[in-house]
Design a protein around this motif. Structure first.
Motif, PDB file in Angstrom:
ATOM      1  N   ILE A   2       0.857  -1.185   0.000  1.00  0.00           N
ATOM      2  CA  ILE A   2       0.000   0.000   0.000  1.00  0.00           C
ATOM      3  C   ILE A   2       0.896   1.240   0.000  1.00  0.00           C
ATOM      4  O   ILE A   2       1.830   1.339   0.800  1.00  0.00           O
ATOM      5  CB  ILE A   2      -0.915   0.007   1.237  1.00  0.00           C
ATOM      6  CG1 ILE A   2      -1.869  -1.194   1.187  1.00  0.00           C
ATOM      7  CG2 ILE A   2      -1.689   1.315   1.344  1.00  0.00           C
ATOM      8  CD1 ILE A   2      -2.664  -1.415   2.451  1.00  0.00           C
ATOM      9  N   HIS A   4       1.790   4.836   0.975  1.00  0.00           N
ATOM     10  CA  HIS A   4       1.455   5.796   2.035  1.00  0.00           C
ATOM     11  C   HIS A   4       2.560   6.839   2.082  1.00  0.00           C
ATOM     12  O   HIS A   4       3.684   6.543   2.502  1.00  0.00           O
ATOM     13  CB  HIS A   4       1.307   5.091   3.377  1.00  0.00           C
ATOM     14  CG  HIS A   4       1.049   6.009   4.529  1.00  0.00           C
ATOM     15  ND1 HIS A   4       0.153   7.053   4.471  1.00  0.00           N
ATOM     16  CD2 HIS A   4       1.593   6.046   5.780  1.00  0.00           C
ATOM     17  CE1 HIS A   4       0.158   7.697   5.637  1.00  0.00           C
ATOM     18  NE2 HIS A   4       1.019   7.104   6.446  1.00  0.00           N
ATOM     19  N   SER A  10       3.745  -3.059   3.477  1.00  0.00           N
ATOM     20  CA  SER A  10       3.204  -4.399   3.305  1.00  0.00           C
ATOM     21  C   SER A  10       1.956  -4.565   4.162  1.00  0.00           C
ATOM     22  O   SER A  10       1.930  -4.163   5.332  1.00  0.00           O
ATOM     23  CB  SER A  10       4.246  -5.442   3.716  1.00  0.00           C
ATOM     24  OG  SER A  10       3.666  -6.727   3.788  1.00  0.00           O
ATOM     25  N   GLU A  11       0.949  -5.188   3.594  1.00  0.00           N
ATOM     26  CA  GLU A  11      -0.290  -5.469   4.324  1.00  0.00           C
ATOM     27  C   GLU A  11      -0.049  -6.375   5.522  1.00  0.00           C
ATOM     28  O   GLU A  11      -0.831  -6.386   6.473  1.00  0.00           O
ATOM     29  CB  GLU A  11      -1.333  -6.112   3.399  1.00  0.00           C
ATOM     30  CG  GLU A  11      -1.827  -5.224   2.292  1.00  0.00           C
ATOM     31  CD  GLU A  11      -1.002  -5.308   0.996  1.00  0.00           C
ATOM     32  OE1 GLU A  11       0.156  -5.796   1.044  1.00  0.00           O
ATOM     33  OE2 GLU A  11      -1.517  -4.882  -0.054  1.00  0.00           O
ATOM     34  N   GLU A  12       1.064  -7.109   5.499  1.00  0.00           N
ATOM     35  CA  GLU A  12       1.381  -8.008   6.608  1.00  0.00           C
ATOM     36  C   GLU A  12       1.587  -7.243   7.920  1.00  0.00           C
ATOM     37  O   GLU A  12       1.390  -7.806   8.996  1.00  0.00           O
ATOM     38  CB  GLU A  12       2.633  -8.821   6.297  1.00  0.00           C
ATOM     39  CG  GLU A  12       2.409  -9.865   5.227  1.00  0.00           C
ATOM     40  CD  GLU A  12       3.660 -10.655   4.955  1.00  0.00           C
ATOM     41  OE1 GLU A  12       3.599 -11.897   5.068  1.00  0.00           O
ATOM     42  OE2 GLU A  12       4.703 -10.042   4.652  1.00  0.00           O
ATOM     43  N   PHE A  14      -0.308  -5.089   9.050  1.00  0.00           N
ATOM     44  CA  PHE A  14      -1.645  -4.979   9.638  1.00  0.00           C
ATOM     45  C   PHE A  14      -2.195  -6.355  10.015  1.00  0.00           C
ATOM     46  O   PHE A  14      -2.924  -6.491  10.990  1.00  0.00           O
ATOM     47  CB  PHE A  14      -2.625  -4.341   8.648  1.00  0.00           C
ATOM     48  CG  PHE A  14      -2.129  -3.075   8.005  1.00  0.00           C
ATOM     49  CD1 PHE A  14      -1.448  -2.111   8.732  1.00  0.00           C
ATOM     50  CD2 PHE A  14      -2.344  -2.852   6.663  1.00  0.00           C
ATOM     51  CE1 PHE A  14      -0.998  -0.952   8.134  1.00  0.00           C
ATOM     52  CE2 PHE A  14      -1.899  -1.684   6.051  1.00  0.00           C
ATOM     53  CZ  PHE A  14      -1.220  -0.738   6.785  1.00  0.00           C
ATOM     54  N   GLU A  15      -1.839  -7.368   9.239  1.00  0.00           N
ATOM     55  CA  GLU A  15      -2.411  -8.707   9.404  1.00  0.00           C
ATOM     56  C   GLU A  15      -1.695  -9.562  10.448  1.00  0.00           C
ATOM     57  O   GLU A  15      -2.330 -10.335  11.158  1.00  0.00           O
ATOM     58  CB  GLU A  15      -2.354  -9.460   8.065  1.00  0.00           C
ATOM     59  CG  GLU A  15      -3.130  -8.806   6.963  1.00  0.00           C
ATOM     60  CD  GLU A  15      -2.839  -9.403   5.597  1.00  0.00           C
ATOM     61  OE1 GLU A  15      -3.641  -9.174   4.693  1.00  0.00           O
ATOM     62  OE2 GLU A  15      -1.803 -10.079   5.441  1.00  0.00           O
ATOM     63  N   TYR A 161       2.197  -3.181  13.295  1.00  0.00           N
ATOM     64  CA  TYR A 161       2.268  -1.721  13.225  1.00  0.00           C
ATOM     65  C   TYR A 161       1.930  -1.066  14.576  1.00  0.00           C
ATOM     66  O   TYR A 161       2.457  -0.007  14.901  1.00  0.00           O
ATOM     67  CB  TYR A 161       1.376  -1.166  12.105  1.00  0.00           C
ATOM     68  CG  TYR A 161      -0.081  -1.051  12.438  1.00  0.00           C
ATOM     69  CD1 TYR A 161      -0.626   0.153  12.868  1.00  0.00           C
ATOM     70  CD2 TYR A 161      -0.939  -2.147  12.322  1.00  0.00           C
ATOM     71  CE1 TYR A 161      -1.974   0.265  13.183  1.00  0.00           C
ATOM     72  CE2 TYR A 161      -2.280  -2.041  12.620  1.00  0.00           C
ATOM     73  CZ  TYR A 161      -2.789  -0.843  13.052  1.00  0.00           C
ATOM     74  OH  TYR A 161      -4.132  -0.731  13.360  1.00  0.00           O
ATOM     75  N   ALA A 184      -4.789   1.136   8.004  1.00  0.00           N
ATOM     76  CA  ALA A 184      -4.953  -0.188   8.623  1.00  0.00           C
ATOM     77  C   ALA A 184      -6.416  -0.455   8.947  1.00  0.00           C
ATOM     78  O   ALA A 184      -6.935  -1.544   8.666  1.00  0.00           O
ATOM     79  CB  ALA A 184      -4.106  -0.283   9.891  1.00  0.00           C
ATOM     80  N   TYR A 187      -8.240  -1.055   5.686  1.00  0.00           N
ATOM     81  CA  TYR A 187      -7.812  -2.330   5.097  1.00  0.00           C
ATOM     82  C   TYR A 187      -8.437  -3.495   5.849  1.00  0.00           C
ATOM     83  O   TYR A 187      -9.014  -4.404   5.252  1.00  0.00           O
ATOM     84  CB  TYR A 187      -6.283  -2.432   5.108  1.00  0.00           C
ATOM     85  CG  TYR A 187      -5.790  -3.766   4.644  1.00  0.00           C
ATOM     86  CD1 TYR A 187      -5.746  -4.078   3.289  1.00  0.00           C
ATOM     87  CD2 TYR A 187      -5.387  -4.735   5.558  1.00  0.00           C
ATOM     88  CE1 TYR A 187      -5.310  -5.322   2.859  1.00  0.00           C
ATOM     89  CE2 TYR A 187      -4.934  -5.979   5.143  1.00  0.00           C
ATOM     90  CZ  TYR A 187      -4.905  -6.270   3.789  1.00  0.00           C
ATOM     91  OH  TYR A 187      -4.484  -7.516   3.370  1.00  0.00           O
ATOM     92  N   LEU A 188      -8.324  -3.484   7.176  1.00  0.00           N
ATOM     93  CA  LEU A 188      -8.863  -4.590   7.974  1.00  0.00           C
ATOM     94  C   LEU A 188     -10.382  -4.613   7.936  1.00  0.00           C
ATOM     95  O   LEU A 188     -10.999  -5.685   7.939  1.00  0.00           O
ATOM     96  CB  LEU A 188      -8.341  -4.501   9.417  1.00  0.00           C
ATOM     97  CG  LEU A 188      -6.822  -4.683   9.568  1.00  0.00           C
ATOM     98  CD1 LEU A 188      -6.364  -4.356  10.977  1.00  0.00           C
ATOM     99  CD2 LEU A 188      -6.401  -6.092   9.175  1.00  0.00           C
ATOM    100  N   LYS A 191     -11.730  -6.370   4.935  1.00  0.00           N
ATOM    101  CA  LYS A 191     -11.533  -7.820   4.931  1.00  0.00           C
ATOM    102  C   LYS A 191     -12.597  -8.564   5.727  1.00  0.00           C
ATOM    103  O   LYS A 191     -12.697  -9.779   5.645  1.00  0.00           O
ATOM    104  CB  LYS A 191     -10.151  -8.163   5.484  1.00  0.00           C
ATOM    105  CG  LYS A 191      -9.021  -7.709   4.581  1.00  0.00           C
ATOM    106  CD  LYS A 191      -7.716  -8.299   5.006  1.00  0.00           C
ATOM    107  CE  LYS A 191      -7.754  -9.743   4.576  1.00  0.00           C
ATOM    108  NZ  LYS A 191      -6.542 -10.466   4.660  1.00  0.00           N
TER     109      LYS A 191
END
Length: 192
Positions: A2, A4, A10-12, A14-15, A161, A184, A187-188, A191
């Protein structure tokens, strides 16, 4: 990834969940690996400028080795990194009574003897920053020795994060971090 501001995130971050578990790993990241922790020229200079308070946390043996090798050494990639004790632990660590390791730079800052944190590469772990031509890429670095940190992160439900809020703000600023929080959440939220 993403975008910014001037970073690719990386989305990781947040995940995946992560909370250092020093009581379990004893600071293995200060021993394991192929070299010392990456340092900037500025960080190496600050360590040298504040050597007296930092070395007060180190053993006489480690103090002597740093003074012989220098405050930084060249790594295999040509970049600067922390010096090591015979290819093993970072020379800026002190052994604690429980057998764990603690960063002397971090201890000196916590005690108000210096006014800068431990190296950015250590403070931001498990994030690794990869410089690109127009961005910095923030990626999650998986390392088996941090499995206890992953387990504790899952138990406490703390995404990477959030765990690294303070060093991320030190690196990029409050406005950047607040924007990351919004990204975040969006994004979350998308999902679920």
């Amino acid at each position: 990834m993403i975008i910014h501001q001037n970073t690719l995130v990386s989305e990781e971050l947040f995940e995946e969940e992560f909370v250092c578990n020093l009581s379990a790993c004893k600071g293995a990241c200060c021993i394991e690996g192929d070299g010392g922790a990456p340092l900037t020229k500025e960080e190496a200079q600050k360590i040298g400028d504040h050597w007296e308070p930092i070395k007060s946390y180190l053993s006489a043996d480690f103090t002597q080795k740093v003074e012989q090798q220098g405050f930084s050494v060249k790594g295999w990639d040509g970049g600067l990194e922390t010096p090591l004790n015979e290819g093993k632990e970072c020379l800026y660590v002190s052994y604690q009574e429980d057998g764990s390791l603690r960063c002397a730079i971090e201890q000196a800052e916590a005690d108000g003897k210096i006014n800068f944190p431990k190296p950015e590469s250590c403070a931001l772990y498990p994030i690794r920053i990869v410089p690109l031509p127009t961005f910095e890429s923030l990626r999650y670095h998986r390392w088996e020795i941090c499995s206890d940190a992953c387990s504790l992160g899952k138990e406490l439900q703390v995404p990477i994060y959030k765990f690294l809020k303070k060093p991320l703000i030190q690196k990029y600023g409050t406005e950047w971090y607040e924007g990351l929080e919004l990204i975040a959440e969006n994004y979350l939220g998308s999902k679920t």
